[in-house]
Design a protein around this motif. Structure first.
Motif, PDB file in Angstrom:
ATOM      1  N   ARG A  33       0.832  -1.209   0.000  1.00  0.00           N
ATOM      2  CA  ARG A  33       0.000   0.000   0.000  1.00  0.00           C
ATOM      3  C   ARG A  33       0.864   1.255   0.000  1.00  0.00           C
ATOM      4  NH1 ARG A  33      -4.237  -1.043   4.917  1.00  0.00           N
ATOM      5  NH2 ARG A  33      -5.962  -1.982   3.776  1.00  0.00           N
ATOM      6  N   ALA A  37       2.454   1.873  -3.331  1.00  0.00           N
ATOM      7  CA  ALA A  37       1.453   2.326  -4.309  1.00  0.00           C
ATOM      8  C   ALA A  37       1.127   3.804  -4.095  1.00  0.00           C
ATOM      9  CB  ALA A  37       0.188   1.486  -4.192  1.00  0.00           C
ATOM     10  N   THR A  64       4.059   5.939  -5.270  1.00  0.00           N
ATOM     11  CA  THR A  64       4.075   5.981  -6.741  1.00  0.00           C
ATOM     12  C   THR A  64       3.097   7.027  -7.255  1.00  0.00           C
ATOM     13  OG1 THR A  64       4.686   3.646  -6.855  1.00  0.00           O
ATOM     14  CG2 THR A  64       3.730   4.621  -8.836  1.00  0.00           C
ATOM     15  N   LYS A  65       1.878   7.010  -6.687  1.00  0.00           N
ATOM     16  CA  LYS A  65       0.869   8.007  -7.070  1.00  0.00           C
ATOM     17  C   LYS A  65       1.359   9.411  -6.747  1.00  0.00           C
ATOM     18  CE  LYS A  65      -3.133   5.952  -8.350  1.00  0.00           C
ATOM     19  NZ  LYS A  65      -4.008   6.408  -9.448  1.00  0.00           N
ATOM     20  N   ARG A  79      10.685  -1.953  -3.803  1.00  0.00           N
ATOM     21  CA  ARG A  79       9.678  -2.926  -4.250  1.00  0.00           C
ATOM     22  C   ARG A  79      10.303  -4.314  -4.401  1.00  0.00           C
ATOM     23  NH1 ARG A  79       7.730  -0.169  -8.029  1.00  0.00           N
ATOM     24  NH2 ARG A  79       5.745   0.415  -7.086  1.00  0.00           N
TER      25      ARG A  79
END
Length: 928
Positions: free
Chosen positions: A482, A485, A488-489, A521
């Motif tokens: 999470r 992610a 990244t956004k 990652r």
């Protein structure tokens, strides 16, 4: 969308390749009006499952003259032609129809289930019958194909009517999100928004800003009244011939309720800790609410009421408090407050909405939120029906302290949902919270909840386990995924929104951030894969999940620590994770220095926020895997079919921590539950939550029996002849167990709840009995096999000849009054597995102190849960039934008396399971 064919099929099961269509219903709608219909039963090859017969009301004999599906398929295909097909979960019906037709159908599919989730996101349920009931659409016979097809058509028309009530801009935004979600509803809603603008040219196009709406009246400060709380004042409400008995239909005076209220008043007046165990039917909530409200108004001090389950919280908020609010001249303010993550953050929502690269799943989630956001006043996700996948996206828009801009946020003062909830709590006399928030507040030195003068803890038997979870730490694979992610956004937002061409450091930070993110990652994937493989290899249990404690080398001989490869992978993960956090901090610093225009304050805060979350995550990973404190236990759990891996730490003994954080201050605290005592006393409970640190003079104890007459209403039976798993081969044990459960439940004509301590054992027994129950026209429902807990309880209550197999969560909180439940079978005494890391650590600590952990910890814990299981049977004054325990240890072991002494029955029967089944039949008068 005013011309279509509404489709509904009834089937013999859920698999279109194995199960069969048993009824077809088709309704043709032309320009919003029904023009014709087609319906037919369809003869299946075999007999119908009992569950399907109960659901539909169709029986095997109804198919005597029914055609085969191939006989009527030409009529079906001729009827639907190339019209759009509408259905509720239409893909299910479409798959069955194409399988039967043996060819693909090219009709466009429209799903009212999908549309209802967008237009009615806060409905109590999205099942067709419930939605139609809420919208006053008549379905004469639910789960019959033609009536359901008509209901589906009516539902669509109502949903489109609801769309027209919104501003065109909202419907247009919804259509754009559905375009990104690749939904067939996109062109429908886009066309609708255009029509609305043309039809109503003077209507607003832009919707007003969403946000919190609240009563702006400040709290009325009252002058504190001298003297103690008057008992007569409270009895005037709750006592014999009191306000409630006069004004509330169905309310009956209960002496136990008033006796409990007297102890609550005594505790409030004397600043004491009060332990009240009150049996089922006492009416605990009103017994503490009435004096709590009176005390809050007299002292001008807030009262916090803490619960464990959502069910009790909703009962207090939606039932008990409204009852008291309606009483004449009985004014008070109540509020409910939850943790930050329960509320939507408008700033984060708007930020996510501005992004243009949503995945299909993310766009569908945002579509569900959009309409709700313009309906809600409180922004609490409890008003939504969210799937497990949806919760992943909720995490990105919820209100959490790391990302809060405070006064710099344009929504903070008036629109912020969380701040509005806090203001409501500050104006209230009574504030309802859950144990998790209460413990968070205690852990944060009372910085979360508004100040309070007294505390009431209901469902208090959960306090120790909640504190064990909440006062420890955890880190999961999912949290790392999470976090990555979200980062990244965030980096994409930074790239798109900001141009610092003159700053040479900025492009380097972007490159370094992308590199660190990729390495993090890869490192996370490697670490968690190695950890899972080691866990599966080292410690497997019968449930398919595993747990393993961590120890520092040399602390405990023979105990596992991380193998070198896993430890090295952890090093790699920590280095890269912390590097990425440092890059985010540097980005935040650079933006703050340059004061770039636009959404800079939000981006700066988000960068530092996610950096802080990442640092906390890395610290938790390192602490759990590499620390060792004598008063803590560290472990990992996971494996089996689930990819999730959880690393945890917890205090071995939470009593001293709870004493320090909740009970050391001189203020009244009321702790209540139906199950606090063991063998007639509170000693174990007091020690478990730290009350043994107090002087006995500061603690009041009271055990109150139930108003129900258990001697006449219930029968307790214990079997003697079922061998324990350790005494026989596993298959033999489950063979005998299945025979006993079958005969006893048959003697009760179904109407039986079977409580297991193991999901594996539940599945083994379910597989042995499914066909046998079918032959007896009894519907068998299995926990995690036939649906969610709430849905299974609902189905159980709907049918007489039904048997429900439940594990863990079914032992408490299941309320089935009346004839639907007449027999509870307890398969085994609910001992906590001794190899669970926390239990193991607590048993070892007791052993080091020279104490018997089994007698002092495992038995008391089992007794409390056993009482909860027993309590499922009698839920009302007219209920009557039997509890059967299939664990012979209850009758044969010396510790059995501790279980018997903790139950509200004076006598029991010991016999073999065959004789017990006869006694059950006789006691319940089955067949007479």
């Amino acid at each position: 969308m005013l011309t279509f064919v509404a489709l509904d099929l009834e089937t013999s099961g859920l698999n279109c390749l194995q199960d069969e269509i048993i009824e077809v219903g088709l309704v043709k709608i032309i320009d919003g009006q029904e023009s014709e219909y087609f319906t037919s039963l369809v003869r299946p090859r075999g007999i119908l499952p009992v569950k399907i017969k109960r659901l539909t009301g169709i029986n095997d004999q109804d198919f005597v003259n029914a055609p085969d599906i191939q006989e009527i398929m030409p009529q079906i295909l001729s009827f639907i032609e190339d019209y759009p097909l509408l259905g509720h979960n239409v893909k299910f019906d479409y798959d069955f129809l194409t399988a039967a037709a043996k060819q693909p159908l090219l009709n466009t599919l429209y799903d009212t289930l999908e549309l209802a989730k967008y237009i009615m996101p806060n409905a109590s349920s999205h099942r067709l019958g419930r939605l139609c009931n809420d919208l006053n659409i008549l379905i004469p016979n639910q789960h019959r194909a033609l009536d359901d097809a008509r209901g589906c058509a009516g539902l669509l028309l109502k949903l489109l009517d609801q769309c027209r009530e919104f501003e065109p801009d909202i419907i247009w935004q919804l259509s754009q999100l559905l375009s990104q979600a690749s939904s067939t509803w996109h062109p429908v809603l886009q066309t609708l928004s255009s029509q609305m603008i043309k039809l109503f040219p003077n209507r607003k196009i832009t919707a007003p800003l969403p946000g919190a709406k609240e009563d702006d009246k400040p709290k009325e400060h009252r002058s504190e009244q001298e003297g103690n709380l008057n008992q007569e004042h409270c009895l005037a409400v709750l006592g014999e011939a009191g306000l409630l008995e006069k004004t509330l239909p169905g309310f009956h005076f209960r002496s136990q309720q008033c006796e409990m209220m007297e102890y609550v008043i005594k505790g409030l007046n004397e600043d004491k800790i009060v332990l009240v165990e009150a049996g089922t039917g006492t009416g605990k909530s009103l017994a503490y609410l009435v004096p709590a409200i009176a005390w809050a108004k007299q002292k001008d001090q807030r009262v916090i009421i803490s619960t464990h389950t959502i069910n009790l919280q909703e009962q207090l908020w939606n039932k008990d408090i409204p009852i008291l609010e309606k009483l004449p001249n009985y004014e008070f303010k109540a509020a409910i407050m939850k943790g930050r993550s329960n509320y939507l953050c408008l700033r984060r929502w708007q930020s996510l909405m501005k992004e243009t690269n949503h995945t299909q799943e993310e766009a569908a989630f945002l579509a569900k939120i959009l309409i709700w956001l313009y309906k809600t006043n409180i922004g609490d996700k409890a008003d939504l029906i969210l799937s497990y996948q949806d919760l992943e996206y909720w995490y990105r828009i919820c209100c959490e302290s790391h990302g809060c801009l405070g006064n710099r946020c344009s929504y903070f003062k008036e629109k912020c949902f969380f701040m509005a909830a806090r203001r409501r709590a500050e104006r209230a006399d009574i504030v309802i919270v859950n144990h998790s928030l209460l413990l968070s507040d205690a852990n944060a030195d009372n910085m979360i909840l508004p100040s309070y003068g007294s505390l009431i803890i209901d469902e208090a038997h959960h306090l120790e386990s909640c504190a064990t979870d909440h006062l420890g730490r955890s880190a999961t694979r999912l949290e790392v995924v999470r976090w990555l992610a979200a980062v990244t956004k965030l980096q994409k937002r930074v790239d798109q929104a900001l141009f610092l061409d003159e700053n040479e450091l900025w492009p380097k930070l972007i490159v370094k951030g992308n590199d660190a993110k990729q390495k993090t990652r890869e490192a996370a994937q490697s670490f968690f894969e190695l950890l899972t493989n080691w866990l599966n290899f080292t410690a497997n249990n019968a449930e398919g999940r595993s747990s393993m404690r961590f120890f520092q080398e040399g602390k405990l001989e023979g105990s596992p620590s991380l193998p070198p490869a896993v430890d090295s992978a952890l090093d790699n993960l920590l280095v890269n994770l912390r590097t990425l956090c440092q890059v985010l901090i540097k980005m935040s610093d650079q933006l703050e220095e340059r004061s770039v225009t636009g959404d800079t304050p939000g981006i700066i805060r988000d960068l530092s926020s996610w950096a802080s979350i990442g640092q906390d995550l890395s610290n938790s990973l390192e602490l759990i895997c590499r620390s060792y404190e004598d008063d803590q236990v560290y472990w990992v759990e996971g494996g089996g079919s689930s990819p999730e891996v959880i690393l945890r730490s917890a205090p071995i003994d939470v009593g001293p921590l709870l004493y320090e954080k909740l009970f050391s201050e001189p203020r009244p605290v009321i702790l209540t539950s139906a199950t606090l005592s063991v063998d007639g006393n509170f000693k174990h409970y007091q020690k478990s939550i730290g009350l043994d640190c107090l002087s006995p003079n500061n603690v009041l104890e009271k055990q109150l029996g139930s108003p129900f007459n258990y001697g006449e209403q219930s029968l307790l039976c214990v079997t003697r002849n079922i061998p324990q798993p350790g005494q026989t081969v596993g298959k033999d044990y489950h063979d005998v167990l299945a025979k006993a459960i079958f005969q006893i439940s048959l003697a009760a004509a179904g109407r039986t709840l079977v409580l297991f301590t193991s999901h594996r054992s539940l599945r083994e027994t379910y597989q042995r009995l499914k066909q046998q129950y079918e032959a007896e026209d009894i519907c068998l429902l299995g926990h995690e096999l036939d649906g969610s807990r709430s849905r299974l309880v609902e189905q159980f209550m709907e049918g007489k000849r039904t048997v429900l197999f439940g594990a863990a969560s079914f032992w408490e909180g299941v309320d089935i009054p009346g004839d639907a439940l007449s027999c509870v079978i307890i398969v085994k005494l609910p001992f906590v597995p001794p190899n669970h890391p926390v239990t193991e650590a607590r048993l070892q600590k007791l052993s080091r102190l020279g104490k018997n952990g089994f007698m002092e910890y495992q038995i008391p814990q089992a007794v409390i849960k056993f009482k909860q299981g027993f309590g499922r049977l009698i839920r009302g004054p007219k209920d009557r039934g039997v509890v059967v325990v299939l664990d012979s240890r209850l009758a044969e072991r010396k510790y059995g008396h501790k279980f018997f002494n903790s139950l509200p029955v004076a006598h029991h029967i010991r016999d073999n399971w065959i004789e017990i089944s006869n006694k059950v039949n006789k006691w319940l008068n089955v067949g007479k």
